[in-house]
Every structure is written in C-alpha cells, then in structure tokens.
Scaffold this motif. Structure first.
Motif, mmCIF file in Angstrom:
data_model
loop_
_atom_site.group_PDB
_atom_site.id
_atom_site.type_symbol
_atom_site.label_atom_id
_atom_site.label_comp_id
_atom_site.label_asym_id
_atom_site.label_seq_id
_atom_site.Cartn_x
_atom_site.Cartn_y
_atom_site.Cartn_z
ATOM 1 N N VAL A 35 0.832 -1.025 -0.328
ATOM 2 C CA VAL A 35 -0.118 -0.061 0.028
ATOM 3 C C VAL A 35 0.823 1.284 -0.021
ATOM 4 C CG1 VAL A 35 -1.822 1.319 1.313
ATOM 5 C CG2 VAL A 35 -1.892 -1.336 1.033
ATOM 6 N N THR A 36 0.876 2.174 -1.036
ATOM 7 C CA THR A 36 2.059 2.906 -1.278
ATOM 8 C C THR A 36 1.069 4.330 -0.929
ATOM 9 O OG1 THR A 36 1.287 2.781 -3.598
ATOM 10 C CG2 THR A 36 3.377 2.235 -2.770
ATOM 11 N N ALA A 37 -0.232 4.266 -0.946
ATOM 12 C CA ALA A 37 -0.907 5.720 -0.410
ATOM 13 C C ALA A 37 -2.568 4.893 0.351
ATOM 14 C CB ALA A 37 -1.441 6.365 -1.399
ATOM 15 N N GLU A 38 -2.629 5.421 1.574
ATOM 16 C CA GLU A 38 -3.596 4.826 2.279
ATOM 17 C C GLU A 38 -4.944 5.752 1.741
ATOM 18 O OE1 GLU A 38 -4.006 2.586 4.273
ATOM 19 O OE2 GLU A 38 -2.019 2.064 5.022
ATOM 20 N N PRO A 39 -6.132 5.056 1.748
ATOM 21 C CA PRO A 39 -7.208 5.500 0.874
ATOM 22 C C PRO A 39 -7.710 6.432 2.183
ATOM 23 C CG PRO A 39 -7.560 3.329 1.594
ATOM 24 C CD PRO A 39 -6.079 3.442 1.572
ATOM 25 N N THR A 40 -8.611 7.508 1.893
ATOM 26 C CA THR A 40 -9.255 8.322 2.718
ATOM 27 C C THR A 40 -10.768 8.457 2.250
ATOM 28 O OG1 THR A 40 -8.858 10.416 1.845
ATOM 29 C CG2 THR A 40 -7.138 9.591 3.424
ATOM 30 N N CYS A 41 -11.550 9.108 3.123
ATOM 31 C CA CYS A 41 -12.813 9.379 2.694
ATOM 32 C C CYS A 41 -13.114 10.324 1.592
ATOM 33 C CB CYS A 41 -13.836 9.533 3.812
ATOM 34 S SG CYS A 41 -13.257 10.847 4.922
ATOM 35 N N ASP A 42 -11.833 11.103 1.206
ATOM 36 C CA ASP A 42 -12.133 11.857 0.193
ATOM 37 C C ASP A 42 -11.036 11.671 -1.002
ATOM 38 O OD1 ASP A 42 -9.962 12.744 1.722
ATOM 39 O OD2 ASP A 42 -10.439 14.982 1.578
ATOM 40 N N ARG A 43 -10.245 10.577 -0.669
ATOM 41 C CA ARG A 43 -9.151 10.277 -1.822
ATOM 42 C C ARG A 43 -8.838 8.789 -1.720
ATOM 43 N NH1 ARG A 43 -4.812 12.083 0.766
ATOM 44 N NH2 ARG A 43 -4.214 9.930 1.381
ATOM 45 N N GLU A 44 -8.804 8.415 -3.239
ATOM 46 C CA GLU A 44 -8.438 6.819 -3.201
ATOM 47 C C GLU A 44 -7.173 6.598 -3.074
ATOM 48 O OE1 GLU A 44 -9.278 6.224 -7.435
ATOM 49 O OE2 GLU A 44 -11.210 5.411 -7.139
ATOM 50 N N GLY A 45 -6.936 5.334 -2.630
ATOM 51 C CA GLY A 45 -5.674 5.060 -2.218
ATOM 52 C C GLY A 45 -5.034 4.140 -3.257
ATOM 53 N N THR A 46 -3.783 3.765 -3.242
ATOM 54 C CA THR A 46 -2.949 3.065 -4.090
ATOM 55 C C THR A 46 -2.445 1.702 -3.545
ATOM 56 O OG1 THR A 46 -1.020 4.399 -3.885
ATOM 57 C CG2 THR A 46 -2.647 5.055 -5.780
ATOM 58 N N LEU A 47 -2.241 0.852 -4.569
ATOM 59 C CA LEU A 47 -2.140 -0.575 -4.124
ATOM 60 C C LEU A 47 -0.723 -0.837 -5.277
ATOM 61 C CD1 LEU A 47 -1.694 -2.899 -2.135
ATOM 62 C CD2 LEU A 47 -3.473 -4.149 -3.731
ATOM 63 N N SER A 48 0.407 -0.904 -4.821
ATOM 64 C CA SER A 48 1.502 -1.100 -5.947
ATOM 65 C C SER A 48 2.316 -2.460 -6.055
ATOM 66 C CB SER A 48 2.425 0.080 -5.781
ATOM 67 O OG SER A 48 1.984 1.147 -6.028
ATOM 68 N N ASP A 49 2.614 -2.736 -7.165
ATOM 69 C CA ASP A 49 3.657 -4.039 -7.175
ATOM 70 C C ASP A 49 4.947 -3.610 -7.244
ATOM 71 O OD1 ASP A 49 1.269 -6.003 -7.377
ATOM 72 O OD2 ASP A 49 1.095 -5.343 -9.615
ATOM 73 N N LYS A 56 -2.777 -0.322 -8.633
ATOM 74 C CA LYS A 56 -3.883 -0.481 -8.681
ATOM 75 C C LYS A 56 -4.565 0.709 -7.645
ATOM 76 C CE LYS A 56 -4.133 -5.222 -9.516
ATOM 77 N NZ LYS A 56 -4.415 -6.771 -9.003
ATOM 78 N N CYS A 57 -6.000 1.035 -8.113
ATOM 79 C CA CYS A 57 -6.714 1.968 -6.860
ATOM 80 C C CYS A 57 -7.363 1.106 -5.900
ATOM 81 C CB CYS A 57 -7.538 2.835 -7.782
ATOM 82 S SG CYS A 57 -6.805 3.966 -8.763
ATOM 83 N N ILE A 58 -7.209 1.866 -4.828
ATOM 84 C CA ILE A 58 -8.013 1.288 -3.476
ATOM 85 C C ILE A 58 -9.193 2.293 -3.403
ATOM 86 C CG2 ILE A 58 -7.984 0.639 -1.079
ATOM 87 C CD1 ILE A 58 -5.210 0.425 -1.391
ATOM 88 N N SER A 59 -10.579 1.486 -3.248
ATOM 89 C CA SER A 59 -11.570 2.595 -3.147
ATOM 90 C C SER A 59 -11.574 3.555 -1.791
ATOM 91 C CB SER A 59 -12.963 1.863 -2.983
ATOM 92 O OG SER A 59 -13.090 1.000 -3.964
ATOM 93 N N MET A 60 -12.306 4.712 -2.020
ATOM 94 C CA MET A 60 -12.350 5.669 -0.873
ATOM 95 C C MET A 60 -13.212 4.832 0.314
ATOM 96 S SD MET A 60 -12.993 9.466 -2.551
ATOM 97 C CE MET A 60 -14.440 9.060 -3.345
#
Length: 403
Positions: A306-320, A332-336
């Motif tokens: 997880v390279t960026a944690e999702p928040t309630c106003d921004r999607e997160g990112t899951l990277s290989d 890949k995007c992680i839903s808000m």
C-alpha cells in the motif's frame, strides 16, 4: 583521496548517453541543433582573435584546439565586419555558441564564432535516454577506443562475453563505428557453456540491424528484449560492414600511457564474417572490443504494498514493487473509505429560507451534510425517508419526556 574505482562512475544524472556522433557539414550541424538543441565543438582560443565589443570570434589558425564550446544556433547573415579587425572572415555567417566562462563573459555567456574560423573542428552531437530503467551496463571498456582493427576486407566482427548478474532483460547494445556509413548487425547468444571457446557457442536468440550514417558511438535497440538469469553466460557479437571494402573494428589498445588488458574469454574478433573462426583478442596487441550491453530488471518477483492509504475524500494506491530493483511495476486503486459522520445537530430555524435545518460533519475530512424541512410545507426539501426519520425521532423524544 583513496576512492574505489566504482566511485568514478557514480552520478546523480537521470540520463545515460545514447549516442555521440561526429557531424561533418554545416547542414548536418544545423539539423542536429534544431532537433537536439546543441552540438559540441572544439576550437583554438586566443584573446587577439576576439572582439569583446561584439562578442565575436574568428581565428585563422588550423590544426589546434584548446577549448570546447556548445553550438546552440546560427545566423547565416551575421556580418563579417563584426569580427576583430585584421582577420575579417571571407564572408558573413556565424554559429551562436554557449561558453563555460560564466555569464560575465561575452554577452551573458554567449558569443558568435565565424563559419570561417579555421580552428573550429570536432563537431559532436550527443543524444541521451532516461536512466530510469537501466539495471546493468555490461562492458569491459576501460578507455575510449584507440585502435581501429582492419584486415582490408568489407566485413568483420567483434564480440564480448559476459556473465549475467541477475534476472534481467537485454534491451540494447552500444558500440563505436570508426567510419561513417557503416552497416552493423548484432547477434545475441545465450546459454554458453562454461568451457566456451568462441562467443557463438551458445544459442542465437536475437538479431538487430542498423545502418549508421555517422562515425561515433551508437546504441542499437532490440525489438524484443532477451531474458537472462543469474550466472548465465551470454555474448553480444557485432558484425561491421563498409562499402569501401576496408571495414574497421573499434578496440582498445595498450600504449605507453595505458595498462589495460583483455583477459582470456572476454573479447573476440572475426577477421572474416563469413566464417566462424573467432579469435580471442587477449592473444593480440589490441585488447577489449568496445561493445556494451544494457539491461533492464526482469521484475520476476514483486510484492504488493500500500503506497497511499485511502481516505474518505481520496482513493488509495496498491503497488507491485519489484523485490530486486525496488521499482513499481503496476498500480491499482483502492476505493475511498466511507465518511464517518458525527450525530445530526439539533434543528435550528433558518429565517432566510423559513425552514428548519440540521447538519452533520465527517470527523475525518470535514465534509458536511445538511437536511431541512419547511414548517409550512410550502417547499418541502426533505425526502419521505428523511421525513419519517424526523417524525420518529421527535416521537421518541416525546416518549422520553413522558417517562
């Protein structure tokens, strides 16, 4: 200082040299400047040939250079009269150059040098490519090529043999051409046995061909990268052809000022490209072939992070992330997240709209929701569900008071 040899190659640059080509005529230089921005050149500098008033230079000495500049433009109509009196050139025209002596010299660091300057020479055009995906550069080059091996025939070949350091993909081969208008053909062999005697002892896995107009340093890309594994022995053979019937190969050569040498099994040459009679260069007075192999990481092993944690106003990112080189190979995007709202506030009267309003706020991002109802029901802004919710909330409050 007592530095390791490897420290000489450390750089913070984001690019590597792709080519360094010798340019021979005015139009070729102009085309290169237009396409790539600048051309490097050498000339002989002496204050007596310089017009400080016009920042213009013209020298009538030939065969000597003592300084290097960058040509960044030109003016075919630059007046010959602008140069120092006594060595006025035969015609108009000059190159606009950037010097390295600071902005206080010339006109902000720039000056003109006449087309007719007889010392101006060694026009070299450089191109670069991003170093972002460069994993390894296999080479035996200790010095610039200093020997042109020739056998008086039209086609010869040279090759280097290397051992792979990791899980990689061969993407390109770089070499010099001694003569302009040289045609080259690259062959990649892999799976060479440990007791190989020539670079072609392995399996031919890739070829690439290119016609090179200028002499100098060139990079030939493979159409399909070749995968290699740690410890695998592979080779890059380059066949050089020249229409003159006297092709020349780029090799290092030991001299009184250099002490480089070729170990057995590193570099080979083929005096007749139509044969397979490879000779080990260590038995000759010239040393390693100037052939480099560039690779990218094969990214055979990755971990999801997880390279960026999702928040309630921004999607997160899951990277290989590649476990070998640390580069990101996919994202890949992680839903808000859902909003986390506070309790609805008590209703207050909004005199401007003549209705009752209540609001609540997300405790994480501050997003606000508002609900309202009109006392006179003239313009009801509350849905049926919200109305029933409000009704039962009020009813529940009445029951609490009765208790």
């Amino acid at each position: 200082g007592n530095y390791d040899e490897s420290d000489r190659y450390n750089t913070g640059s984001g690019v590597v040299i792709d080519s360094a080509q010798e340019l021979t005529d005015t139009n070729e230089i102009k085309e290169w400047v237009t396409e790539h921005g600048n051309v490097s050149a050498g000339f002989y500098y002496n204050d007596s040939y310089y017009s400080e008033t016009n920042a213009a230079y013209c020298c009538n000495i030939s065969g000597a250079t003592n300084h290097q500049i960058n040509i960044i433009g030109w003016d075919d109509n630059y007046p010959a009269e602008n140069f120092t009196q006594g060595i006025t050139p035969d015609g108009n025209g000059a190159w606009l150059c950037r010097n390295s002596w600071g902005d206080d010299w010339g006109k902000g660091g720039y000056f003109y040098i006449s087309y007719y300057d007889t010392s101006l020479s060694g026009f070299i055009g450089f191109t670069t490519r991003s170093a972002e995906n460069c994993y390894n550069n296999y080479s035996y080059n200790g010095i610039d090529w200093s020997a042109a091996v020739s056998a008086g025939i039209a086609e010869m070949a040279a090759a280097n043999v290397f051992t792979a350091e990791g899980h990689e993909k061969i993407t390109s081969i770089s070499t010099y051409t001694v003569l302009p208008d040289t045609y080259v053909k690259v062959k990649i062999f892999k799976n060479l046995p440990e007791n190989y005697s020539k670079p072609s002892d392995g399996t031919l896995v890739a070829t690439a061909e290119k016609s090179l107009d200028n002499s100098g340093y060139h990079t030939i890309d493979l159409e399909i990268p070749v995968e290699i594994e740690p410890g695998e022995i592979f080779s890059a053979a380059v066949y050089y052809y020249h229409y003159s019937g006297n092709v020349k190969l780029p090799f290092e050569r030991t001299s009184s000022k250099t002490a480089y040498h070729s170990n057995k099994g590193e570099s080979f040459l083929l005096f007749s490209a139509s044969s397979n009679n490879w000779k080990d260069s260590s038995s000759y007075n010239f040393q390693n072939a100037v052939i480099q192999v560039s690779t990218e990481c094969a990214h055979i092993s990755t971990v999801q992070t997880v390279t960026a944690e999702p928040t309630c106003d921004r999607e997160g990112t899951l990277s290989d992330i590649c476990t070998h080189c640390g580069k990101t190979t996919g994202t890949k995007c992680i839903s808000m997240n859902e909003h986390t709202f506070s309790e609805w506030s008590e209703f207050t009267h909004n005199s401007e709209a003549d209705n009752e309003i209540s609001h609540r706020e997300c405790i994480n991002c501050g997003t606000t929701q508002t609900r309202s109802y009109n006392i006179n029901n003239a313009s009801n802004t509350v849905s049926l569900t919200e109305f029933l919710t409000l009704f039962f909330e009020k009813l529940f409050d009445i029951f609490k008071l009765l208790r």
